[in-house]
Design an enzyme around this catalytic site. Structure first.
Site, short mmCIF file in Angstrom:
data_model
loop_
_atom_site.label_atom_id
_atom_site.label_comp_id
_atom_site.label_asym_id
_atom_site.label_seq_id
_atom_site.Cartn_x
_atom_site.Cartn_y
_atom_site.Cartn_z
N CYS A 7 0.87 -1.18 0.00
CA CYS A 7 0.00 0.00 0.00
C CYS A 7 0.91 1.23 0.00
CB CYS A 7 -0.98 -0.02 1.17
SG CYS A 7 -0.28 0.21 2.82
N ARG A 13 -3.22 -0.79 5.44
CA ARG A 13 -3.77 -1.86 4.60
C ARG A 13 -2.80 -3.02 4.37
NH1 ARG A 13 -5.56 1.78 -0.35
NH2 ARG A 13 -3.55 2.68 0.21
N ASP A 120 -8.94 3.69 1.48
CA ASP A 120 -8.15 4.21 2.58
C ASP A 120 -9.02 4.14 3.83
OD1 ASP A 120 -6.90 5.84 4.48
OD2 ASP A 120 -6.09 7.17 2.94
#
Length: 150
Positions: A7, A13, A120
């Site tokens: 990410c 993430r 996000d």
């Protein structure tokens, strides 16, 4: 088999993706790591909210350390999963050849090949982290099943 989850910052993430996939595969056969395309958080632990969500699902990602994606990762890993199109573009732009580019995939394409992105998690407070966990968990179910065939 070696798999890299990527990410932007490697604090929310991709650490979740690393922890989730590790929980689903045989560590003696499949190595999983994570990285970020940006160098913002090198050496840091994952975001406390990612740690909290992972812990709620029985995973401990607190000992992970953020690192930056680099070109040598194309040599070190067999598959590279990007969390979103921006990460995908950043990774493929650093590819040296077609073989490098062919290693890179959007993680949610494992569920449905529609070029969906893992959002996000910061935009939805605590729910954002849980929602991201659920998306990645579903994708990792498919990834783990496919990796077991190798």
């Amino acid at each position: 088999m070696k798999v890299l989850m990527v990410c932007l910052g490697n604090i929310c993430r991709s650490p979740l993706a690393e922890g989730i996939l590790k929980s689903k595969v045989d560590a003696t056969k499949i190595y999983v790591d994570s990285a970020g395309t940006g160098g913002y958080h090198i050496g840091n632990a994952p975001d406390p909210r990612s740690i909290k969500v992972a812990k709620a699902h029985g995973l401990d990602i607190s000992k992970q350390v953020c690192r930056k994606f680099n070109v040598s990762d194309f040599d070190a890993f067999d598959i590279i999963y990007a969390m979103d199109k921006s990460n995908y573009t950043n990774i493929t732009n650093s590819a040296r050849n077609k073989a490098d580019t062919e290693k890179v995939r959007l993680i949610l394409n494992e569920i449905s090949p529609l070029n969906k992105e893992v959002p996000d998690p910061y935009h939805d407070a605590e729910d954002g982290f849980e929602n991201v966990y659920q998306m990645i968990d579903q994708a990792c179910n498919y990834i783990a099943a496919r990796l077991e065939q190798y």
